[in-house]
Design an enzyme around this catalytic site. Structure first.
Site, mmCIF file in Angstrom:
data_model
loop_
_atom_site.group_PDB
_atom_site.id
_atom_site.type_symbol
_atom_site.label_atom_id
_atom_site.label_comp_id
_atom_site.label_asym_id
_atom_site.label_seq_id
_atom_site.Cartn_x
_atom_site.Cartn_y
_atom_site.Cartn_z
ATOM 1 N N ASP A 1 -7.812 12.823 9.674
ATOM 2 C CA ASP A 1 -6.485 12.502 9.156
ATOM 3 C C ASP A 1 -5.391 13.245 9.925
ATOM 4 O OD1 ASP A 1 -4.599 11.400 7.366
ATOM 5 O OD2 ASP A 1 -4.641 13.193 6.115
ATOM 6 N N ARG B 1 -3.193 -7.757 -0.560
ATOM 7 C CA ARG B 1 -4.312 -8.361 -1.268
ATOM 8 C C ARG B 1 -3.905 -8.866 -2.665
ATOM 9 N NH1 ARG B 1 -10.069 -7.200 -0.917
ATOM 10 N NH2 ARG B 1 -9.565 -6.109 0.986
ATOM 11 N N LYS C 1 -4.688 20.704 2.835
ATOM 12 C CA LYS C 1 -4.011 20.235 1.622
ATOM 13 C C LYS C 1 -4.148 21.303 0.545
ATOM 14 C CE LYS C 1 -3.807 15.516 2.574
ATOM 15 N NZ LYS C 1 -2.443 15.158 2.932
ATOM 16 N N HIS D 1 -2.252 14.340 14.835
ATOM 17 C CA HIS D 1 -1.031 15.159 14.817
ATOM 18 C C HIS D 1 -1.215 16.481 15.570
ATOM 19 C CE1 HIS D 1 0.225 12.263 11.958
ATOM 20 N NE2 HIS D 1 -0.101 12.881 10.844
ATOM 21 N N GLY E 1 0.808 -1.233 0.000
ATOM 22 C CA GLY E 1 0.000 0.000 0.000
ATOM 23 C C GLY E 1 0.835 1.273 0.000
ATOM 24 N N LEU F 1 1.215 3.705 2.237
ATOM 25 C CA LEU F 1 2.036 4.009 3.407
ATOM 26 C C LEU F 1 3.325 3.190 3.400
ATOM 27 C CD1 LEU F 1 2.204 5.425 6.221
ATOM 28 C CD2 LEU F 1 1.325 3.300 7.143
ATOM 29 N N HIS G 1 3.274 9.572 13.501
ATOM 30 C CA HIS G 1 4.665 9.819 13.103
ATOM 31 C C HIS G 1 5.156 11.221 13.485
ATOM 32 C CE1 HIS G 1 3.044 11.749 9.441
ATOM 33 N NE2 HIS G 1 4.225 12.285 9.284
#
Ligand code: BG6
Length: 501
Positions: free
Chosen positions: A250, A61, A355, A255, A30, A32, A193
């Site tokens: 998100d 998958r 974003k 964060h 994926g 990430l 992170h």
């Protein structure tokens, strides 16, 4: 004015001695994994920070041969690591095994069982499960893990869960209940992170390693705090995930809440994981709940439309891949939070993230109160308030602005900056993911979230998500390349303040 790092003790460098491990990545092919995990593992390998006796089992998958998966590993490293175009060390690639399977069916787990059971000397390895998958798959994957034979045996095992942990308070509690059937709390690494970034960790060192700032670190001397996480990228290939998460789940729930906690928390009793996490949880608990009237006045949600980034035309959110054409998901948020405790009562924390904004910029700005008098007579402009800036991206640095006398006959105070820049240090620092992977292998939970903290963060976010689901905003309401909807600017102007950028 640049600040130099003086060495007061000889640091040993980064500890190398991680134990042998088998890392099982769910979502191994994926986004990430490709962008963060595989490059981080490669860097650690190159820096000799991984035990040679360690292996990686990637589960995904898609059907792929071992060679095809190793090609994917190579491509992801070449794309993300500067200088990664050189040949990838084959000893690193040999660590990988790829298995394919459906996360909803138990068949795949047979293959993992077989891999583990046939592994020579398996008992000496710690097994680390890494769920690099969207939150909606977590329950099924945990069900698969529960059916692994190794789970009945006395293996040393751990699990890393990506953020967002759950999608609201109730689902976070349910997810945790499922986890606790297999893992003890000290085996659960809820990763964010941001906590692995050097400058983010430095907030605590800066605050509690210097005696000059802490006496000023409160409502009597600090006017307000601004936290910005601006990105100029769009949602890239993550449409399916983003349509469910949006900026609120998100970035804000995790964060940004963590950054608020690090700025606002009290000194911990010591630097043990639970002492640090106890103090953070107290801050999450002190973030005031918001009424609908408050939210209407003090929160802004936005979604980008078409616009220009670095001079290039880019599409709006609704035209990105895998996005519903009339989607009401927010890609920008700004809001005024309050930490209602003795230290911070009355000090606003302005938070902004989004974003397709004007630039990539992550920073925390602590703005102190302006001096009580204009002592220097007829100055040509107001004296600037002192600002302490923790820059996290694009540069990792800390700067403090101060007023000085400008040379000459006039009494003209002039702002200057003292800077400390990490890039000037002649030392290797680990990226956020690298640091957190090493912490997990070593068993250090300090930089990972605890369940009570996760639930408190959702307590703050749930009503905000519900409020924006209820009202009907007209999207898109900002152009790619701007700084978000114009209301975000007014949010501070109403309080007679401005975003620093
Ligand atoms: C991730 C989000 O957690 O953080 C992404 O899921 C975002 O949407 C990323 O782009 C930003 O991370 P950084 O380290 O580039 O600020």
């Amino acid at each position: 004015m640049d600040l130099e790092m003086k060495t007061s003790c000889e640091p040993d460098g980064i500890e190398v001695n991680t134990q042998p491990f088998i890392l099982i990545i769910f979502g191994g092919g994926g986004d990430l994994s490709q962008k963060k995990l595989l490059p981080a593992l490669y860097n650690l390998f190159k820096l000799n920070k991984l035990n040679n006796d360690s292996y990686i089992l990637s589960y995904g998958r898609k059907e792929r041969t071992q060679d095809q998966y190793r090609d994917l590993v190579k491509t992801s490293i070449k794309k993300t690591i500067p200088g990664g175009k050189n040949n990838i060390d084959p000893r690193f690639l040999e660590k990988f095994t790829y298995l394919n399977g459906d996360s909803e069916k138990l068949e795949g787990i047979e293959k993992i069982n077989e891999y583990i059971c046939n592994f020579k000397g398996i008992k000496k390895y710690q097994i680390i499960f890494y769920l690099a998958t969207p939150p909606n798959l977590s329950k099924n994957i945990l069900n698969l893990i529960q059916n692994l034979e190794l789970c009945d045996k006395p293996f040393k095992k751990k699990i890393v869960m990506e953020k967002p942990f759950g999608t609201d308070t109730v689902s976070a509690i349910n997810l945790n209940d499922n986890l606790q059937k297999i893992f003890k709390e000290e085996e659960i690494y809820r990763i964010d992170h941001y906590l692995g970034k050097e400058t983010v960790q430095n907030i605590l060192f800066f605050r509690f390693g210097n005696s000059i700032f802490e006496p000023l670190w409160n409502r009597s001397f600090i006017d307000h705090i601004q936290i910005t996480a601006a990105e100029n990228i769009g949602i890239e290939s993550r449409g399916n995930f983003y349509e469910k998460a949006g900026v609120l789940k998100d970035i804000i729930q995790n964060h940004m809440m963590q950054l608020i906690a690090l700025v606002a928390m009290e000194p911990p009793a010591n630097f043990e994981a639970d002492c640090v996490r106890d103090e953070k949880v107290k801050i999450f608990k002190s973030i005031s709940s918001m009424s609908e009237e408050y939210m209407e006045e003090n929160l802004v949600l936005g979604q980008y439309g078409t616009g220009k980034i670095h001079g290039e035309n880019v599409v709006g959110y609704r035209d990105e891949k895998n996005i519903v054409r009339d989607s009401n998901i927010g890609t920008f948020f700004s809001g005024k939070f309050h930490v209602d405790n003795w230290r911070w009562a009355g000090v606003p924390f302005y938070v902004r993230a989004g974003k397709r904004l004007n630039q990539k910029l992550t920073e925390i700005v602590i703005t102190f109160k302006t001096p009580p008098l204009k002592l220097f007579g007829n100055v040509c402009r107001d004296m600037m308030a002192n600002e302490l800036i923790f820059s996290i991206q694009p540069e990792e640095k800390i700067s403090l602005s101060m007023n000085m006398k400008y040379p000459g006959m006039e009494n003209y105070p002039h702002p200057v900056e003292m800077n400390f820049n990490y890039s000037k240090l002649d030392t290797v620092s680990l990226s956020a993911y690298e640091r957190l992977i090493v912490d997990c292998i070593k068993g250090d939970l300090t930089l990972f979230a605890r369940q009570d903290g996760i639930e408190e963060m959702w307590r703050v976010l749930d009503p905000i998500v519900a409020y924006f689901n209820k009202i009907n905003l007209k999207f898109p309401n900002y152009s790619a390349g701007d700084w978000g909807p114009v209301e975000s600017k007014f949010l501070l102007e109403k309080d007679d303040r401005k975003w620093r950028i």
